[in-house]
Design a protein around this motif. Structure first.
Motif, PDB file in Angstrom:
ATOM      1  N   ALA A   9      49.181  41.559  36.336  1.00  0.00           N
ATOM      2  CA  ALA A   9      48.347  42.780  36.366  1.00  0.00           C
ATOM      3  C   ALA A   9      49.035  43.954  35.678  1.00  0.00           C
ATOM      4  CB  ALA A   9      47.995  43.138  37.802  1.00  0.00           C
ATOM      5  N   TYR A  17      51.043  43.982  41.952  1.00  0.00           N
ATOM      6  CA  TYR A  17      50.754  44.011  40.525  1.00  0.00           C
ATOM      7  C   TYR A  17      51.491  42.915  39.749  1.00  0.00           C
ATOM      8  CZ  TYR A  17      48.148  48.336  41.091  1.00  0.00           C
ATOM      9  OH  TYR A  17      47.207  49.272  41.462  1.00  0.00           O
ATOM     10  N   PHE A  42      45.377  38.693  38.524  1.00  0.00           N
ATOM     11  CA  PHE A  42      44.090  38.952  39.178  1.00  0.00           C
ATOM     12  C   PHE A  42      42.981  38.341  38.328  1.00  0.00           C
ATOM     13  CE2 PHE A  42      44.497  42.047  42.675  1.00  0.00           C
ATOM     14  CZ  PHE A  42      45.865  42.276  42.621  1.00  0.00           C
ATOM     15  N   ARG A  55      39.813  39.289  38.081  1.00  0.00           N
ATOM     16  CA  ARG A  55      39.033  40.295  37.339  1.00  0.00           C
ATOM     17  C   ARG A  55      39.860  40.927  36.228  1.00  0.00           C
ATOM     18  NH1 ARG A  55      40.294  43.191  42.114  1.00  0.00           N
ATOM     19  NH2 ARG A  55      38.504  42.358  43.235  1.00  0.00           N
ATOM     20  N   ASP A  56      41.159  41.112  36.470  1.00  0.00           N
ATOM     21  CA  ASP A  56      42.008  41.730  35.444  1.00  0.00           C
ATOM     22  C   ASP A  56      42.201  40.823  34.241  1.00  0.00           C
ATOM     23  OD1 ASP A  56      42.478  43.108  37.925  1.00  0.00           O
ATOM     24  OD2 ASP A  56      44.275  43.999  37.037  1.00  0.00           O
ATOM     25  N   MET A  59      35.968  45.607  41.806  1.00  0.00           N
ATOM     26  CA  MET A  59      37.026  46.371  41.150  1.00  0.00           C
ATOM     27  C   MET A  59      37.511  47.493  42.072  1.00  0.00           C
ATOM     28  SD  MET A  59      36.691  48.840  37.858  1.00  0.00           S
ATOM     29  CE  MET A  59      38.075  49.839  37.346  1.00  0.00           C
ATOM     30  N   ASP A 110      38.566  48.026  45.176  1.00  0.00           N
ATOM     31  CA  ASP A 110      38.949  47.110  46.239  1.00  0.00           C
ATOM     32  C   ASP A 110      39.542  47.836  47.450  1.00  0.00           C
ATOM     33  OD1 ASP A 110      41.225  47.837  44.931  1.00  0.00           O
ATOM     34  OD2 ASP A 110      41.954  45.820  44.538  1.00  0.00           O
ATOM     35  N   TYR A 153      42.171  57.751  41.001  1.00  0.00           N
ATOM     36  CA  TYR A 153      42.013  56.313  41.249  1.00  0.00           C
ATOM     37  C   TYR A 153      40.533  55.897  41.247  1.00  0.00           C
ATOM     38  CZ  TYR A 153      43.795  51.856  43.214  1.00  0.00           C
ATOM     39  OH  TYR A 153      44.140  50.528  43.432  1.00  0.00           O
ATOM     40  N   HIS A 154      40.061  55.241  42.299  1.00  0.00           N
ATOM     41  CA  HIS A 154      38.655  54.831  42.276  1.00  0.00           C
ATOM     42  C   HIS A 154      37.716  56.002  42.475  1.00  0.00           C
ATOM     43  CE1 HIS A 154      40.515  51.026  44.213  1.00  0.00           C
ATOM     44  NE2 HIS A 154      40.360  50.791  42.923  1.00  0.00           N
ATOM     45  N   TRP A 174      39.417  55.065  33.960  1.00  0.00           N
ATOM     46  CA  TRP A 174      40.057  53.760  33.792  1.00  0.00           C
ATOM     47  C   TRP A 174      39.902  53.267  32.351  1.00  0.00           C
ATOM     48  CZ3 TRP A 174      42.000  50.504  37.957  1.00  0.00           C
ATOM     49  CH2 TRP A 174      42.031  51.174  39.186  1.00  0.00           C
ATOM     50  N   GLU A 184      47.337  52.625  34.168  1.00  0.00           N
ATOM     51  CA  GLU A 184      46.232  51.938  34.842  1.00  0.00           C
ATOM     52  C   GLU A 184      45.012  52.858  34.922  1.00  0.00           C
ATOM     53  OE1 GLU A 184      47.242  51.371  38.910  1.00  0.00           O
ATOM     54  OE2 GLU A 184      45.633  49.946  39.309  1.00  0.00           O
ATOM     55  N   GLN A 215      49.772  48.573  32.278  1.00  0.00           N
ATOM     56  CA  GLN A 215      48.739  47.859  33.022  1.00  0.00           C
ATOM     57  C   GLN A 215      48.019  46.948  32.023  1.00  0.00           C
ATOM     58  OE1 GLN A 215      48.091  48.346  36.363  1.00  0.00           O
ATOM     59  NE2 GLN A 215      46.333  46.968  36.462  1.00  0.00           N
ATOM     60  N   TRP A 235      45.251  45.182  31.888  1.00  0.00           N
ATOM     61  CA  TRP A 235      43.853  45.285  31.471  1.00  0.00           C
ATOM     62  C   TRP A 235      43.557  46.573  30.709  1.00  0.00           C
ATOM     63  CZ3 TRP A 235      40.089  44.951  36.302  1.00  0.00           C
ATOM     64  CH2 TRP A 235      40.298  46.037  37.157  1.00  0.00           C
TER      65      TRP A 235
HETATM   66  C1  GLC Z   1      43.716  47.752  41.860  1.00  0.00           C
HETATM   67  C2  GLC Z   1      42.293  47.777  41.325  1.00  0.00           C
HETATM   68  C3  GLC Z   1      41.754  46.379  41.182  1.00  0.00           C
HETATM   69  C4  GLC Z   1      42.688  45.554  40.311  1.00  0.00           C
HETATM   70  C5  GLC Z   1      44.117  45.589  40.866  1.00  0.00           C
HETATM   71  C6  GLC Z   1      45.113  44.937  39.950  1.00  0.00           C
HETATM   72  O1  GLC Z   1      43.746  47.263  43.159  1.00  0.00           O
HETATM   73  O2  GLC Z   1      41.465  48.508  42.171  1.00  0.00           O
HETATM   74  O3  GLC Z   1      40.475  46.406  40.641  1.00  0.00           O
HETATM   75  O4  GLC Z   1      42.233  44.249  40.235  1.00  0.00           O
HETATM   76  O5  GLC Z   1      44.527  46.931  41.036  1.00  0.00           O
HETATM   77  O6  GLC Z   1      45.179  45.599  38.737  1.00  0.00           O
END
Ligand code: GLC
Length: 546
Positions: A105, A116, A120, A122-123, A257, A259, A441-442, A447, A485, A503, A505
């Protein structure tokens, strides 16, 4: 057993990975019907952004005779950032028994307690797309097969057993120096902060399988009995019948995402859009054998209901907003206009200022007496890519992004969610989360990874100039700031409070955006054309709103 960094960069033969992105020999699989008038070159300022010059650059995959020529390479060589990005992406590779199986990650070891150092699901998606676009599908294949093995694990949180089809949020490689063996360790939410369920992982897995198939033209991976079974297991989880009164998927907070607790429980747009896209991809990948056929029928039914529900009830534009503002409440029976009994008083003040005259978007969540009017970038972009959004809605989403550029893009693309929640609401909704303070952050943070989704969505609807503007912003800072990130602040001017550096992604997202804008035929692996059959059904309905 000790957990060692699973990266073994020095042991891997990098001669197998080209230094520079190379042109692919996969033209056949890339076709995507780009909108008439799509211009691969930037339109002049005088040009209407909606109508690019038809004679100038109508893209036709068949005409890309120069595709295998170094055209795209020249561009990569021109921009110093891409070379560094590829180096960083290569350094982030994770190896299992000498095979690359994913990307870490973040290559930032400043806080080892965090997760990290994991791959992941999704990443990995933007990394995978970058590798596919660069002609390196083996890594993606390894990842798909490895995660499939993890899916078959028995998953437990305390004494509770999770559904068979759940895909992990992340995994890492454990090295036993005594026995000199490597094993994988996966997290299905049982170790995650807040024990959040990775509902998006299975959807991304199916979407990636289709991207791999489309990009390589190799359907043998998707046709493997274990891949077909993996898909069916994911589908069983999300198509199961229960107490639902809506076709949308009911989720716990932090299931995607975002999370962490952020008020995205219920029917969050990100999951609904990914659900829709994964169902459409599964339809293309499932074999019509005895087992597959039943799923195909269920998917078709669900897609109809889901698109109707989303396009009708999640869609917000000026007209819809005015309708809600004038809603009557306490309506009973089938004739109700305000079906979910939403109280007009619950409309937040900001939404009246935010809504442009031209434009609209899918709101964050719709449930009983609940409409979350926040804008979420990922869900809206995936809605465009999957054609969950009609062409009119797709254009309206882009109109909104253009009209609210300062708010949604600012100095660094792109706000994951807008606006931030503050004060009392922040306390109630996030549970006083110090990582998700306002504009961080979120919670209103920016991002860079979202750049690839914006770019793909822009290309799909023929407005690449919007993506170009965003890419330029990213190029001004991303590398200098060591690929953070996320960024904080209303305009995304500050490197995020707790943002990781390098990061992956953020790096891969930039590369994918760059490669797609340079060669729009890559779009085919992440976009689905409108299913024409879905429209007439929708139009017959009296509740059809756009
Ligand atoms: C954070 C993000 C998540 C991602 C993770 C690893 O927790 O919210 O979406 O997958 O970092 O980068």
């Amino acid at each position: 057993m000790v957990v060692l960094p699973s990266l073994k960069v020095e042991e891997f033969d990098f001669s197998r990975l080209p230094d520079r992105p190379r042109a692919l020999n996969m033209e056949r699989q890339r076709s995507f019907e780009l909108p008439i008038g799509y211009s691969p070159r930037p339109p002049s300022r005088a040009e209407n952004p909606r109508v690019t010059d038809h004679l100038d650059g109508i893209f036709s995959p068949g005409r890309r005779s120069g595709f295998n020529t170094p055209r795209s390479q020249n561009v990569f060589e021109q921009h110093p950032m891409t070379a560094e990005a590829w180096d960083a992406l290569r350094r982030s590779l994770v190896f299992f028994r000498n095979q690359p199986v994913g990307t870490i990650a973040a290559l930032d070891s400043s806080d080892e307690n965090l997760n990290y150092d994991q791959v992941f699901v999704r990443d990995f998606v933007p990394s995978a797309l970058a590798f596919l676009m660069n002609g390196q599908p083996e890594i993606v294949k390894n990842f798909i097969l490895k995660t499939l093995r993890l899916q078959s694990w028995e998953k437990k949180i305390d004494r509770f057993q999770l559904g068979e089809g759940v895909m992990p949020a992340s995994f890492k490689v454990l090295h036993d120096p005594v026995r000199n063996t490597e094993t994988l360790m996966a997290d299905f939410g049982e170790s995650a902060i807040g024990r959040v369920a990775p509902v998006d992982s299975g959807f991304w897995w199916i979407i990636l399988l289709r991207a791999y198939t489309k990009s390589t033209g190799d359907s043998s991976l998707a046709e493997l009995p274990e891949c077909q079974k993996g898909m069916r297991l994911i589908l069983s989880l999300c198509l199961s019948e229960g107490f639902d009164t809506f076709p949308t998927l009911l989720c716990a907070d932090g299931c995607c995402m975002i999370d962490r607790r952020m008020g995205v429980y219920g029917y969050p747009i990100e999951i609904q859009a990914l659900f829709f896209m994964a169902l459409r991809c599964a339809l293309l990948l499932l074999k019509q054998d005895a087992e597959g056929k039943e799923f195909v029928e269920r998917i078709v039914k669900r897609l109809h209901a889901l698109s109707y529900h989303m396009r009708s009830y999640f869609w917000l534009d000026l007209k819809q907003l005015n309708g809600i503002y004038r809603y009557k409440t306490e309506e009973y029976s089938h004739t109700a206009v305000n079906k979910f009994n939403v109280m007009p008083d619950s409309l937040p003040e900001w939404v009246f200022d935010f809504m442009p005259t031209h434009g609209g978007y899918f709101i964050g969540n719709v449930g009983p007496s609940n409409m979350d009017f926040r804008w979420f970038c990922l869900g809206n972009c995936v809605a465009i890519l999957s054609s969950l959004a009609t062409p009119e809605q797709s254009h309206a989403i882009m109109d909104l992004i253009e009209s609210r550029w300062q708010e949604l893009v600012g100095e660094m693309p792109l706000k994951a969610c807008y606006p931030a929640i503050e004060s009392h609401e922040w306390r109630i909704v996030t549970g006083c989360d110090p990582k998700n303070t306002r504009w961080s952050y979120h919670n209103g943070g920016s991002w860079p990874v979202l750049l690839w989704l914006l770019t793909a969505a822009c290309i799909k609807i023929g407005r690449p100039q919007i993506a170009r503007r965003a890419i330029e912003l990213a190029e001004a800072r991303l590398q200098k700031d060591s690929w953070p990130e996320y960024y904080d602040g209303k305009l995304g001017l500050y490197i995020g409070k707790q943002a990781r550096k390098f990061q992956t992604w953020s790096i891969a997202g930039y590369l994918v955006a760059k490669m797609m804008i340079e060669d729009p035929s890559h779009l085919g692996m992440v976009a689905l054309e409108e299913d024409k059959q879905m429209r007439p059904v929708m139009k017959r309905s009296s509740s059809w709103t756009c």
